[in-house]
Design an enzyme around this catalytic site. Structure first.
Site, mmCIF file in Angstrom:
data_model
loop_
_atom_site.group_PDB
_atom_site.id
_atom_site.type_symbol
_atom_site.label_atom_id
_atom_site.label_comp_id
_atom_site.label_asym_id
_atom_site.label_seq_id
_atom_site.Cartn_x
_atom_site.Cartn_y
_atom_site.Cartn_z
ATOM 1 N N GLY A 26 84.883 -58.251 0.225
ATOM 2 C CA GLY A 26 84.049 -58.681 1.337
ATOM 3 C C GLY A 26 84.873 -59.399 2.381
ATOM 4 N N CYS A 27 84.252 -60.313 3.064
ATOM 5 C CA CYS A 27 84.908 -61.050 4.145
ATOM 6 C C CYS A 27 86.107 -61.837 3.616
ATOM 7 C CB CYS A 27 83.896 -62.006 4.779
ATOM 8 S SG CYS A 27 84.620 -63.057 6.046
ATOM 9 N N PHE A 28 87.242 -61.675 4.266
ATOM 10 C CA PHE A 28 88.433 -62.373 3.785
ATOM 11 C C PHE A 28 88.355 -63.873 3.948
ATOM 12 C CE2 PHE A 28 90.657 -60.149 7.631
ATOM 13 C CZ PHE A 28 90.032 -60.964 8.572
ATOM 14 N N TRP A 29 87.509 -64.380 4.810
ATOM 15 C CA TRP A 29 87.374 -65.839 4.959
ATOM 16 C C TRP A 29 86.903 -66.464 3.650
ATOM 17 C CZ3 TRP A 29 83.943 -65.695 9.957
ATOM 18 C CH2 TRP A 29 84.708 -65.254 11.046
ATOM 19 N N CYS A 30 85.967 -65.797 2.960
ATOM 20 C CA CYS A 30 85.448 -66.333 1.693
ATOM 21 C C CYS A 30 86.525 -66.333 0.615
ATOM 22 C CB CYS A 30 84.263 -65.494 1.215
ATOM 23 S SG CYS A 30 82.809 -65.568 2.273
#
Length: 180
Positions: free
Chosen positions: A13-17
């Site tokens: 998913g989102c790399f920020w997480c």
């Protein structure tokens, strides 16, 4: 640190997480958000978001295997994202949000396949795991503004409502593995 550093490349998913969680683990030397698994050279965030480059949002993790094993990294990985949803994490949908393990060695491939088999046998998830286990491909670091995004932007709405709860759950579950 023992001086030995290995690399893990994971998409969930989102790399920020992913970045926000992995950078807090003992034994993790560095985490870089980026793109892998596609066919377009030097993709930008905007390119990847179209879903036409074939890339996934990934984190590339440099870690000391004497402090944090690859298997332990994978245990964290399978806790902080949903490996049963094809090309999606929550409201983020598209192939760029797929669950994938980009292995850098035969040992990493075997470890990934073992962890997935163990999770399946343990019936941890209601649905089958759809995580791809594929050879590592060219990694492209994401733009500078994506690096350490959660640390620098904790009040940004996506961070406040999506990243922060995931990080809180991660910290509670892996308290003994966190850097001091």
């Amino acid at each position: 640190m023992t001086g030995t550093v290995e690399t893990a490349t994971l998409a969930g998913g989102c790399f920020w997480c992913l970045e926000a969680a992995f950078q807090e683990l003992k034994g993790v030397v560095h985490v870089t958000s980026g793109y892998a698994g596609g066919q377009t050279a030097n993709p930008t965030y905007e390119d990847v978001c179209t879903g036409r480059t074939g890339h996934a949002e990934v984190v590339q993790i440099e870690f000391d295997p004497q402090v944090m094993s690859y298997r332990d990294l994978l245990q964290v990985f399978f806790t902080i994202h949903d490996p049963t949803t094809l090309n999606r994490q929550g409201n983020d949908a598209g192939t760029q949000y797929r669950s994938a393990i980009f292995y850098h060695s035969a040992a990493q491939k075997a470890a990934a396949e073992r962890v997935i088999a163990d999770l399946g046998a343990g019936k941890i998830y209601d649905d089958p795991i759809v995580t791809e286990v594929v050879p590592a491909s060219k990694f492209y670091a994401a733009e500078a503004y994506h690096q350490e995004y959660f640390r620098r932007n904790p009040a940004q709405p996506y961070c406040a409502f999506v990243v922060r709860p995931k990080v809180a759950k991660f910290r509670k579950r892996f308290l003994e593995k966190l850097k001091k």
